[in-house]
Design a protein around this motif. Structure first.
Motif, PDB file in Angstrom:
ATOM      1  N   ASN A  33      25.993 -12.034  27.950  1.00 56.97           N
ATOM      2  CA  ASN A  33      25.494 -12.879  26.869  1.00 56.97           C
ATOM      3  C   ASN A  33      25.475 -14.340  27.287  1.00 56.97           C
ATOM      4  O   ASN A  33      26.169 -14.757  28.205  1.00 56.97           O
ATOM      5  N   TYR A  34      24.683 -15.109  26.568  1.00 58.46           N
ATOM      6  CA  TYR A  34      24.570 -16.539  26.827  1.00 58.46           C
ATOM      7  C   TYR A  34      25.072 -17.322  25.634  1.00 58.46           C
ATOM      8  O   TYR A  34      25.123 -16.831  24.521  1.00 58.46           O
ATOM      9  N   LYS A  35      25.410 -18.585  25.889  1.00 59.69           N
ATOM     10  CA  LYS A  35      25.848 -19.503  24.843  1.00 59.69           C
ATOM     11  C   LYS A  35      24.867 -20.661  24.770  1.00 59.69           C
ATOM     12  O   LYS A  35      24.300 -21.073  25.777  1.00 59.69           O
ATOM     13  N   VAL A  36      24.696 -21.185  23.577  1.00 57.55           N
ATOM     14  CA  VAL A  36      23.927 -22.401  23.363  1.00 57.55           C
ATOM     15  C   VAL A  36      24.894 -23.420  22.793  1.00 57.55           C
ATOM     16  O   VAL A  36      25.661 -23.111  21.885  1.00 57.55           O
ATOM     17  N   SER A  37      24.877 -24.617  23.328  1.00 60.00           N
ATOM     18  CA  SER A  37      25.803 -25.626  22.831  1.00 60.00           C
ATOM     19  C   SER A  37      25.034 -26.736  22.118  1.00 60.00           C
ATOM     20  O   SER A  37      23.879 -27.010  22.423  1.00 60.00           O
ATOM     21  N   LEU A  38      25.699 -27.344  21.171  1.00 62.98           N
ATOM     22  CA  LEU A  38      25.143 -28.471  20.426  1.00 62.98           C
ATOM     23  C   LEU A  38      25.982 -29.701  20.702  1.00 62.98           C
ATOM     24  O   LEU A  38      27.195 -29.608  20.852  1.00 62.98           O
ATOM     25  N   GLU A  39      25.341 -30.833  20.709  1.00 67.71           N
ATOM     26  CA  GLU A  39      26.064 -32.081  20.894  1.00 67.71           C
ATOM     27  C   GLU A  39      26.291 -32.697  19.525  1.00 67.71           C
ATOM     28  O   GLU A  39      25.343 -32.910  18.764  1.00 67.71           O
ATOM     29  N   LEU A  40      27.542 -32.953  19.203  1.00 63.83           N
ATOM     30  CA  LEU A  40      27.911 -33.504  17.909  1.00 63.83           C
ATOM     31  C   LEU A  40      28.749 -34.757  18.097  1.00 63.83           C
ATOM     32  O   LEU A  40      29.453 -34.895  19.086  1.00 63.83           O
ATOM     33  N   ARG A  41      28.692 -35.637  17.104  1.00 59.84           N
ATOM     34  CA  ARG A  41      29.470 -36.877  17.188  1.00 59.84           C
ATOM     35  C   ARG A  41      30.948 -36.632  16.944  1.00 59.84           C
ATOM     36  O   ARG A  41      31.801 -37.208  17.613  1.00 59.84           O
ATOM     37  N   ASP A  42      31.237 -35.802  15.948  1.00 56.30           N
ATOM     38  CA  ASP A  42      32.637 -35.552  15.582  1.00 56.30           C
ATOM     39  C   ASP A  42      32.704 -34.333  14.670  1.00 56.30           C
ATOM     40  O   ASP A  42      31.692 -33.678  14.419  1.00 56.30           O
ATOM     41  N   ASN A  43      33.892 -34.015  14.182  1.00 54.05           N
ATOM     42  CA  ASN A  43      34.066 -32.863  13.300  1.00 54.05           C
ATOM     43  C   ASN A  43      33.270 -32.998  12.012  1.00 54.05           C
ATOM     44  O   ASN A  43      32.748 -32.021  11.478  1.00 54.05           O
ATOM     45  N   ASN A  44      33.175 -34.214  11.520  1.00 52.61           N
ATOM     46  CA  ASN A  44      32.405 -34.443  10.299  1.00 52.61           C
ATOM     47  C   ASN A  44      30.922 -34.107  10.522  1.00 52.61           C
ATOM     48  O   ASN A  44      30.267 -33.544   9.641  1.00 52.61           O
ATOM     49  N   ASP A  45      30.399 -34.454  11.680  1.00 52.51           N
ATOM     50  CA  ASP A  45      29.018 -34.138  12.010  1.00 52.51           C
ATOM     51  C   ASP A  45      28.812 -32.620  12.069  1.00 52.51           C
ATOM     52  O   ASP A  45      27.797 -32.101  11.599  1.00 52.51           O
ATOM     53  N   LEU A  46      29.775 -31.914  12.641  1.00 53.95           N
ATOM     54  CA  LEU A  46      29.710 -30.457  12.674  1.00 53.95           C
ATOM     55  C   LEU A  46      29.689 -29.880  11.261  1.00 53.95           C
ATOM     56  O   LEU A  46      28.861 -29.029  10.924  1.00 53.95           O
ATOM     57  N   LEU A  47      30.597 -30.359  10.420  1.00 57.17           N
ATOM     58  CA  LEU A  47      30.646 -29.882   9.037  1.00 57.17           C
ATOM     59  C   LEU A  47      29.353 -30.213   8.289  1.00 57.17           C
ATOM     60  O   LEU A  47      28.850 -29.400   7.503  1.00 57.17           O
ATOM     61  N   LEU A  48      28.792 -31.378   8.552  1.00 55.87           N
ATOM     62  CA  LEU A  48      27.549 -31.777   7.893  1.00 55.87           C
ATOM     63  C   LEU A  48      26.395 -30.857   8.311  1.00 55.87           C
ATOM     64  O   LEU A  48      25.575 -30.460   7.474  1.00 55.87           O
ATOM     65  N   ASN A  49      26.337 -30.494   9.589  1.00 56.34           N
ATOM     66  CA  ASN A  49      25.298 -29.576  10.061  1.00 56.34           C
ATOM     67  C   ASN A  49      25.453 -28.194   9.427  1.00 56.34           C
ATOM     68  O   ASN A  49      24.473 -27.602   8.969  1.00 56.34           O
ATOM     69  N   ILE A  50      26.658 -27.694   9.400  1.00 56.91           N
ATOM     70  CA  ILE A  50      26.904 -26.376   8.799  1.00 56.91           C
ATOM     71  C   ILE A  50      26.584 -26.423   7.304  1.00 56.91           C
ATOM     72  O   ILE A  50      25.933 -25.518   6.765  1.00 56.91           O
ATOM     73  N   SER A  51      27.022 -27.472   6.633  1.00 55.52           N
ATOM     74  CA  SER A  51      26.743 -27.621   5.200  1.00 55.52           C
ATOM     75  C   SER A  51      25.238 -27.653   4.938  1.00 55.52           C
ATOM     76  O   SER A  51      24.752 -27.037   3.990  1.00 55.52           O
ATOM     77  N   SER A  52      24.514 -28.377   5.782  1.00 51.50           N
ATOM     78  CA  SER A  52      23.062 -28.481   5.602  1.00 51.50           C
ATOM     79  C   SER A  52      22.382 -27.128   5.754  1.00 51.50           C
ATOM     80  O   SER A  52      21.466 -26.797   4.992  1.00 51.50           O
ATOM     81  N   LEU A  53      22.827 -26.353   6.723  1.00 52.01           N
ATOM     82  CA  LEU A  53      22.264 -25.015   6.891  1.00 52.01           C
ATOM     83  C   LEU A  53      22.518 -24.159   5.649  1.00 52.01           C
ATOM     84  O   LEU A  53      21.628 -23.453   5.152  1.00 52.01           O
ATOM     85  N   LEU A  54      23.731 -24.224   5.156  1.00 47.90           N
ATOM     86  CA  LEU A  54      24.070 -23.460   3.956  1.00 47.90           C
ATOM     87  C   LEU A  54      23.312 -23.973   2.727  1.00 47.90           C
ATOM     88  O   LEU A  54      22.859 -23.187   1.893  1.00 47.90           O
ATOM     89  N   GLU A  55      23.163 -25.288   2.617  1.00 47.73           N
ATOM     90  CA  GLU A  55      22.442 -25.865   1.476  1.00 47.73           C
ATOM     91  C   GLU A  55      20.986 -25.424   1.465  1.00 47.73           C
ATOM     92  O   GLU A  55      20.435 -25.111   0.403  1.00 47.73           O
ATOM     93  N   VAL A  56      20.360 -25.404   2.626  1.00 49.56           N
ATOM     94  CA  VAL A  56      18.967 -24.960   2.692  1.00 49.56           C
ATOM     95  C   VAL A  56      18.850 -23.514   2.228  1.00 49.56           C
ATOM     96  O   VAL A  56      17.919 -23.150   1.514  1.00 49.56           O
ATOM     97  N   CYS A  57      19.824 -22.703   2.610  1.00 44.89           N
ATOM     98  CA  CYS A  57      19.837 -21.312   2.149  1.00 44.89           C
ATOM     99  C   CYS A  57      19.969 -21.253   0.634  1.00 44.89           C
ATOM    100  O   CYS A  57      19.267 -20.491  -0.028  1.00 44.89           O
ATOM    101  N   VAL A  58      20.857 -22.091   0.086  1.00 40.12           N
ATOM    102  CA  VAL A  58      21.034 -22.121  -1.369  1.00 40.12           C
ATOM    103  C   VAL A  58      19.748 -22.586  -2.046  1.00 40.12           C
ATOM    104  O   VAL A  58      19.293 -21.987  -3.024  1.00 40.12           O
ATOM    105  N   PHE A  59      19.144 -23.644  -1.522  1.00 38.20           N
ATOM    106  CA  PHE A  59      17.889 -24.138  -2.099  1.00 38.20           C
ATOM    107  C   PHE A  59      16.817 -23.046  -2.078  1.00 38.20           C
ATOM    108  O   PHE A  59      16.083 -22.855  -3.033  1.00 38.20           O
ATOM    109  N   ALA A  60      16.732 -22.341  -0.966  1.00 37.94           N
ATOM    110  CA  ALA A  60      15.716 -21.299  -0.833  1.00 37.94           C
ATOM    111  C   ALA A  60      15.976 -20.146  -1.796  1.00 37.94           C
ATOM    112  O   ALA A  60      15.049 -19.596  -2.387  1.00 37.94           O
ATOM    113  N   LEU A  61      17.243 -19.785  -1.969  1.00 39.64           N
ATOM    114  CA  LEU A  61      17.577 -18.663  -2.837  1.00 39.64           C
ATOM    115  C   LEU A  61      17.582 -19.050  -4.312  1.00 39.64           C
ATOM    116  O   LEU A  61      17.219 -18.250  -5.179  1.00 39.64           O
TER     117      LEU A  61
END
Length: 123
Positions: A33-61
């Motif tokens: 298997n392969y891995k894909v990495s993302l470049e983030l500024r800090d933990n808050n940036d990671l949480l913001l990205n994850i939150s945004s993905l989840l929010e888009v799902c909520v908006f769509a649903l």
């Protein structure tokens, strides 16, 4: 002919070495298997990205574009969608696709050269 094949393989190898930064083989996994990495500024940036993905799902649903959680009342659909689109653009494998096109072209040319008879080269 062997020199041309060797040069083509060297070109492919050199290009491959410069493009492997996004997709990395997972050394801890025996299935290759392969891995894909993302470049983030800090933990808050990671949480913001994850939150945004989840929010888009909520908006769509949800269908009406409002978040149900009171903790996210200040989040706009536009902000969440933009962040997700930026994330998607970041992980699109442009370099890998360019590499695959290059390899396909080189290998096709190599195959065409080796399958032609000497008469075909005189045209």
């Amino acid at each position: 002919m062997k020199k041309k094949k060797l040069k083509t393989l060297n070109d492919i190898h050199n290009l491959h070495q410069s493009l492997i930064s996004l997709l990395k083989q997972d050394s801890g996994c025996s299935s290759g298997n392969y891995k894909v990495s993302l470049e983030l500024r800090d933990n808050n940036d990671l949480l913001l990205n994850i939150s945004s993905l989840l929010e888009v799902c909520v908006f769509a649903l949800d269908g009406n574009g409002t978040l149900l959680s009171p903790n996210n009342q200040n989040v706009t659909k536009h902000d969440s969608v933009c962040r997700v689109l930026e994330l998607v653009l970041t992980i699109l494998p442009h370099s890998q696709m360019d590499f695959m096109d290059y390899v396909t072209e080189k290998l096709t040319n190599l195959d065409n050269t080796t399958t032609k008879s000497p008469k075909d080269h005189q045209l």
